[in-house]
Design an enzyme around this catalytic site. Sequence first.
Site, PDB file in Angstrom:
ATOM      1  N   LYS A 307      25.761  66.518  21.529  1.00 16.74           N
ATOM      2  CA  LYS A 307      26.476  67.780  21.201  1.00 16.74           C
ATOM      3  C   LYS A 307      25.539  68.794  21.367  1.00 16.74           C
ATOM      4  O   LYS A 307      24.651  69.032  20.567  1.00 16.74           O
ATOM      5  CB  LYS A 307      27.157  67.571  19.956  1.00 16.74           C
ATOM      6  CG  LYS A 307      27.784  68.890  19.538  1.00 16.74           C
ATOM      7  CD  LYS A 307      28.692  68.808  18.065  1.00 16.74           C
ATOM      8  CE  LYS A 307      29.617  69.790  17.710  1.00 16.74           C
ATOM      9  NZ  LYS A 307      29.341  71.167  17.917  1.00 16.74           N
ATOM     10  N   GLU A 371      28.809  73.521  28.229  1.00 11.56           N
ATOM     11  CA  GLU A 371      28.141  74.094  27.177  1.00 11.56           C
ATOM     12  C   GLU A 371      26.880  74.850  27.820  1.00 11.56           C
ATOM     13  O   GLU A 371      26.015  74.122  28.541  1.00 11.56           O
ATOM     14  CB  GLU A 371      27.610  73.231  26.081  1.00 11.56           C
ATOM     15  CG  GLU A 371      26.821  73.896  24.998  1.00 11.56           C
ATOM     16  CD  GLU A 371      27.971  74.212  23.713  1.00 11.56           C
ATOM     17  OE1 GLU A 371      29.281  74.314  23.957  1.00 11.56           O
ATOM     18  OE2 GLU A 371      27.717  74.802  22.600  1.00 11.56           O
ATOM     19  N   LYS A 475      34.439  60.207  21.950  1.00  9.72           N
ATOM     20  CA  LYS A 475      35.743  60.541  22.265  1.00  9.72           C
ATOM     21  C   LYS A 475      36.130  59.507  22.957  1.00  9.72           C
ATOM     22  O   LYS A 475      35.632  58.260  23.640  1.00  9.72           O
ATOM     23  CB  LYS A 475      35.378  61.635  23.772  1.00  9.72           C
ATOM     24  CG  LYS A 475      34.424  62.902  23.418  1.00  9.72           C
ATOM     25  CD  LYS A 475      34.356  63.709  24.615  1.00  9.72           C
ATOM     26  CE  LYS A 475      33.665  65.130  24.177  1.00  9.72           C
ATOM     27  NZ  LYS A 475      33.173  65.752  25.319  1.00  9.72           N
ATOM     28  N   ARG A 489      42.788  70.625  18.041  1.00  9.22           N
ATOM     29  CA  ARG A 489      41.764  69.913  17.592  1.00  9.22           C
ATOM     30  C   ARG A 489      42.010  68.568  17.171  1.00  9.22           C
ATOM     31  O   ARG A 489      42.840  68.457  16.404  1.00  9.22           O
ATOM     32  CB  ARG A 489      41.460  70.552  16.212  1.00  9.22           C
ATOM     33  CG  ARG A 489      40.235  70.201  15.575  1.00  9.22           C
ATOM     34  CD  ARG A 489      39.873  71.078  14.178  1.00  9.22           C
ATOM     35  NE  ARG A 489      39.453  72.541  14.722  1.00  9.22           N
ATOM     36  CZ  ARG A 489      38.026  72.736  14.958  1.00  9.22           C
ATOM     37  NH1 ARG A 489      37.216  71.827  15.021  1.00  9.22           N
ATOM     38  NH2 ARG A 489      37.748  74.292  15.432  1.00  9.22           N
TER      39      ARG A 489
HETATM   40  P1  ATP Z   1      31.196  74.238  16.140  1.00  6.61           P
HETATM   41  O1  ATP Z   1      30.814  74.504  17.370  1.00  6.61           O
HETATM   42  O2  ATP Z   1      30.730  74.745  14.958  1.00  6.61           O
HETATM   43  O3  ATP Z   1      31.054  72.587  15.852  1.00  6.61           O
HETATM   44  P2  ATP Z   1      33.695  74.686  17.084  1.00  6.61           P
HETATM   45  O4  ATP Z   1      34.942  75.028  16.205  1.00  6.61           O
HETATM   46  O5  ATP Z   1      33.234  75.741  17.904  1.00  6.61           O
HETATM   47  O6  ATP Z   1      32.764  74.264  15.886  1.00  6.61           O
HETATM   48  P3  ATP Z   1      34.046  71.993  17.516  1.00  6.61           P
HETATM   49  O7  ATP Z   1      35.434  71.542  18.040  1.00  6.61           O
HETATM   50  O8  ATP Z   1      34.000  71.981  15.939  1.00  6.61           O
HETATM   51  O9  ATP Z   1      34.010  73.723  17.929  1.00  6.61           O
HETATM   52  O10 ATP Z   1      32.792  71.450  18.201  1.00  6.61           O
HETATM   53  C1  ATP Z   1      32.792  71.266  19.591  1.00  6.61           C
HETATM   54  C2  ATP Z   1      31.984  72.371  20.156  1.00  6.61           C
HETATM   55  O11 ATP Z   1      30.608  71.939  20.417  1.00  6.61           O
HETATM   56  C3  ATP Z   1      32.629  72.882  21.377  1.00  6.61           C
HETATM   57  O12 ATP Z   1      33.342  73.999  21.238  1.00  6.61           O
HETATM   58  C4  ATP Z   1      31.582  72.979  22.547  1.00  6.61           C
HETATM   59  O13 ATP Z   1      31.071  74.180  22.246  1.00  6.61           O
HETATM   60  C5  ATP Z   1      30.069  72.072  21.899  1.00  6.61           C
HETATM   61  N1  ATP Z   1      29.787  70.908  22.571  1.00  6.61           N
HETATM   62  C6  ATP Z   1      28.603  70.690  22.837  1.00  6.61           C
HETATM   63  N2  ATP Z   1      28.332  69.519  23.597  1.00  6.61           N
HETATM   64  C7  ATP Z   1      29.564  68.939  23.705  1.00  6.61           C
HETATM   65  C8  ATP Z   1      30.372  67.905  24.452  1.00  6.61           C
HETATM   66  N3  ATP Z   1      29.459  66.949  24.927  1.00  6.61           N
HETATM   67  N4  ATP Z   1      31.449  67.664  24.126  1.00  6.61           N
HETATM   68  C9  ATP Z   1      32.331  68.699  23.587  1.00  6.61           C
HETATM   69  N5  ATP Z   1      31.743  69.599  23.262  1.00  6.61           N
HETATM   70  C10 ATP Z   1      30.651  69.820  23.068  1.00  6.61           C
END
Ligand code: ATP
Length: 671
Positions: A307, A371, A475, A489
């Site tokens: 992530k 990202e 995933k 979500r």
């Molecule tokens: P946060 O970014 O604070 O975790 P959020 O509400 O923006 O919260 P989430 O669904 O909670 O989003 O977390 C997923 C986020 O992580 C995505 O929006 C993306 O920006 C980031 N991300 C980083 N690496 C990955 C990945 N490998 N797959 C999906 N999302 C990723």
Amino acid sequence: QTTLKSKTKDPYPDWKPGEPVPYAALCTTFSMIEMTTKRLEMTAHCSLFLRQVLRLTPDDLLPTVLLMINKLAADYAGIELGIGESLIMKAIGEATGRSLQVIKQDQKEIGDLGLVAVKSRSKQRTMFKPKALTIRGVHKSLMDIATVTGNGAQGRKVDGIMKLLSAADGNMSGAVDISKDKGGPSEAKYIVRFLEGKLRLGLAEKTVLVSLAQAMVCHELEAGGSGKVPSTEALAKGESILKTVHSNLPSYDVVIPAMLQHGIMNLRENCKLQPGVPLKPMLAKPTKAITEVLDRFEGQTFTCEYKYDGERAQIHYVAKDSPQQYRGVSGGLTAIFSRNSEDLSKKYPDVLAKLNTWVKEDTKSFVLDCESVAWDVVEKKVLPFQQLMTRKKKDVKIEDVKVKVCVYAFDLLFLNGEAVVEKSLRERRELLHSAFTPVEGEFAFATSMNGQEIDEIQTFLDESVKASCEGLMVKMLDGTESGYEPSKRSRNWLKIKKDYLSGIGDSLDLVVLGAYFGKGKRTSVYGAFLLACYNSNTDTYETVCNIGTGFSEAVLETLHQDLSDITIDRPKPFYSHSSGNQHQPDVWFEPKYVWEVKTADLTLSPRYKAGCKEGVDPSGEKGISLRFPRFIQVRDDKKPDEATSSRQVAEMYRKQESVTKSKGPAVDDDF
Ligand code: ATP
């Protein structure tokens, strides 16, 4: 269902087939929606009206839907009214010949600018009856107001608002008891509320979408001459089609004309995801332990990815020589969109300029989910998120870029003329790897691992942290459930963040509603703030904590400057907060800023309202609040209605409750 006409005797004589829809007709519907809290009734009023529009003036369907959802255009068009209370008050004063002082006084007493406009309008005597407003006319005027730029823009915006309000018939029937019927179907009231960004009808966009589908299904049957009432199955099918199409192509500008042309039942084939129209990204659910992930995916294959800690970037591309061109543009297209569909192309010209080095020659069009992460060119490694934040946000010149970024691609949604969202993640990943070439420090595939054992996952998590990542995304890998779900979500994507392996599993993104003056060293700035989450069902902000920790002196300075510009005299009517005198902040703000906040855990408190409507407290009196909240950062990439929702807060609370039940009740030790 009854028709509008059967309720009253032709209330809109001006509205003849093919003629522009009178704005007053929409306001009557708004008023009926405002009078009920029942979703089914709201949907009925809304779909009845849309049916009438479809029957008489289908050309007005698009502006009607846009005015219903309080938007002027799709999010990616970047059109925002950006009009604060003071400007609106000025315009109301000028339009109705009342002094600003009197308007301000009314606003203090009434607290709802829409009703202040009704009151002002009803006191006004007009010499002649203004020409009736139409839906398309109101939409155009609002659009003109929103797009005014350059010298004297503020003044011209006031002029525009003033003209609209002067033409609005308000509620001209003499004295109006605004407390009794919420101001009735006044045009001025809804124009003002639109300008404020909240119609306050309790009408969520998804209700409008469902109503639109229902209206269309009914209309098609009627137009087909069958005169039958549509079956429940037909209505459900229409709703499901429109919802899917809209989540893949969130642009009413494209979807509505296509629906009118091809019919709702054929919409899926004729209206698909396309480059140039950003979709709302798929999001993940938080987890607190690897074992929780294993429980969720039991019996199914899953994959883990790093992530990355940067900014979400949806990259859209059409080659100049692509056989298909989109959005009516020929000659190709490249664009980067943010998590909330804002166009970031001017922030990342360096990424777009290098695109041809990592896009393979036979890759002619795509939509990538990535990202963008700050990159250390000397050490050749990822840099923390804070570095990315120092990058300029607009009009970046390539030669001035100091913080380089590397794009980490983790999903592919569209490739070579075809949407691939319904394919399994395994298939999408294979396509992704076949269509692009990694270039060090510029473009890479998200590091992944398909091992299913707890030890392998733990090791991978440790490695991700060493590589400056936030943790893992886990995933679903195969089967229909592993398809890409725009705007959801989803339980098919889980996140494990290194900092939240205990506690509540995630940070919260909250809206700043108010502040308390600082004490001691902090007297010149705000010392603490009142934060809220967002309830999308009621379209209200529900308070969730006071926060005074985690701010450096410099940050407090900046926050004070930014927030001072958006102070308002009293809370907006859509703020849900305890009424106790001792709980009121010293200053209130427009809902604008979203802050990321960390908390030790969640507890119930009579002082806050978060989740009150989610049944967390059987008495319904206590809301959820954060214990020991700590400020992390401003979330520029989220709008207030994208803050953590009341439902999410309630979900986190319930999850925590089931874990901590044995430890006795949590204490409410708010400051
Ligand atoms: P946060 O970014 O604070 O975790 P959020 O509400 O923006 O919260 P989430 O669904 O909670 O989003 O977390 C997923 C986020 O992580 C995505 O929006 C993306 O920006 C980031 N991300 C980083 N690496 C990955 C990945 N490998 N797959 C999906 N999302 C990723």
